[in-house]
Enzyme design. Sequence first.
Site, PDB file in Angstrom:
ATOM      1  N   SER A 107       0.828  -1.203   0.000  1.00  0.00           N
ATOM      2  CA  SER A 107       0.000   0.000   0.000  1.00  0.00           C
ATOM      3  C   SER A 107       0.863   1.254   0.000  1.00  0.00           C
ATOM      4  CB  SER A 107      -0.884   0.049   1.252  1.00  0.00           C
ATOM      5  OG  SER A 107      -1.573  -1.152   1.402  1.00  0.00           O
ATOM      6  N   HIS A 128      -1.296  -2.592  -6.859  1.00  0.00           N
ATOM      7  CA  HIS A 128      -1.995  -2.352  -5.599  1.00  0.00           C
ATOM      8  C   HIS A 128      -3.497  -2.527  -5.773  1.00  0.00           C
ATOM      9  CE1 HIS A 128      -3.271   0.662  -2.280  1.00  0.00           C
ATOM     10  NE2 HIS A 128      -3.158  -0.545  -1.776  1.00  0.00           N
ATOM     11  N   GLU A 140      -3.948   0.115  -8.731  1.00  0.00           N
ATOM     12  CA  GLU A 140      -2.892   1.096  -9.013  1.00  0.00           C
ATOM     13  C   GLU A 140      -1.662   0.311  -9.482  1.00  0.00           C
ATOM     14  OE1 GLU A 140      -3.665   4.781  -5.917  1.00  0.00           O
ATOM     15  OE2 GLU A 140      -2.686   3.026  -5.096  1.00  0.00           O
ATOM     16  N   ASN A 179      -4.192   6.559  -1.352  1.00  0.00           N
ATOM     17  CA  ASN A 179      -3.857   6.732   0.066  1.00  0.00           C
ATOM     18  C   ASN A 179      -3.255   8.099   0.345  1.00  0.00           C
ATOM     19  OD1 ASN A 179      -4.816   4.293   0.988  1.00  0.00           O
ATOM     20  ND2 ASN A 179      -2.900   3.209   0.609  1.00  0.00           N
TER      21      ASN A 179
END
Length: 380
Positions: A107, A128, A140, A179
Amino acid sequence: MGHGIGEMLAMTGYHVMLIDINDELLQKAREKIKWSLDKFVEKKRIRREDADSALARVSTTTSYEDACRDIDMALEAVPENINLKKEVFSKLDAVSPPHALFASNTSTLSITEMGEATRRPDRVAGMHFFNPPQLMTLVEIIKGVNTSQETINTLTELAKKLGKTPVIVRKDVRGFIVNRILGVVFNEAFWAFKRGEATKEAIDSSVKYTGGFPMGWFELADFVGLDIAYEVGRILYEAYGERFKPCSEIIDPLIKEKKFGQKTGVGFYDWTKGRPRIPFELLDEYDVERSWAVAVNEAAWIIQDDAANPEDIDTGMKLGTFWPSGPCEYADRTGLGMILNKLEEMHAKHNMEMYKPCPLLEDYVSKGWVGKKTGRGFYK
Ligand SMILES: NC(=O)c1ccc[n+]([C@@H]2O[C@H](COP(=O)([O-])OP(=O)(O)OC[C@H]3O[C@@H](n4cnc5c(N)ncnc54)[C@H](O)[C@@H]3O)[C@@H](O)[C@H]2O)c1
């Protein structure tokens, strides 16, 4: 995450070998795959015979040698620890055929560092997935410093074959897209709460009922897990400095008491009787434009860093977190000048880096690229 990703690959027709540290965990992983495939059958998403043949394509082992002898690709989903990940990549490298590609589901960690633990850094990239990977459609794809374009192209094609929407992160930046943007939005809400500008219920009510986001920021942080949010926040702070200054007074006590949110029953909210009720009547006690302003500003930083383009940023936020709009398209509709004003107002008031406008945003506004009404903003 590993068994969910394995299940999808098997459903798409690939032969999958799951590796873990003992047979008991592997048995559990297989049971989880079976449970999930049965759910798909029950909901008439797939046929019984397809579920059975998908399960038959999944094998398990604790031996890297057995698993990797003739693979085309390995995908790593071990716990989020760079030393462990490097160790795993080095082991994979030793036993896999030279043509095999390696991907990490990390992550936040550095793809470049993982690649450097192998003799094939050009064939190592980030992939990801979002949780649960069987249902979430975003992936991702992250390019490390040494990752070849061919590797990125192959993994992008693979993501599409799995029925996912890939977005490309062209640089190995911490937090990638989703994120990173979520991190700054959480911080803004935590600081607003700490300063006593609004209660967490009021912030969540405004975010949900006025902003149209699926969850309030405190509710979402609890849902994701405060231990994870804390760790991601720490990494973002380390990578980007004061712009990601964490609101320690709010989050540290909860971490110390192991109140991690939904999974432990308590976090910002009490989850022991189910999802918290976010009161509707507080829906205009927090200005949701503040969330948008810091989100747009971080999107501008990502673009200025040349890490991703506006389309991929918007797709990432819509598919990865179900935002009603991507930050770039939101800014183009609202007007980049309005966003800039909001940031300047907040910066003057609180003197925090989080609100300091990104030079790219200032540049666009000074050129008159303020969005849809002038024909040019983040988009043309
Ligand atoms: N959980 C999420 O929501 C989520 C979402 C996206 C990405 N991720 C990332 O995915 C990765 C895994 O997260 P998770 O939540 O599935 O973790 P987890 O702890 O649930 O699973 C990790 C698995 O790896 C196994 N493992 C440990 N060492 C190993 C080794 N040397 N070889 C093989 N297997 C080993 C563990 O036994 C465990 O079964 C992390 O990098 C995380 O950041 C997690």
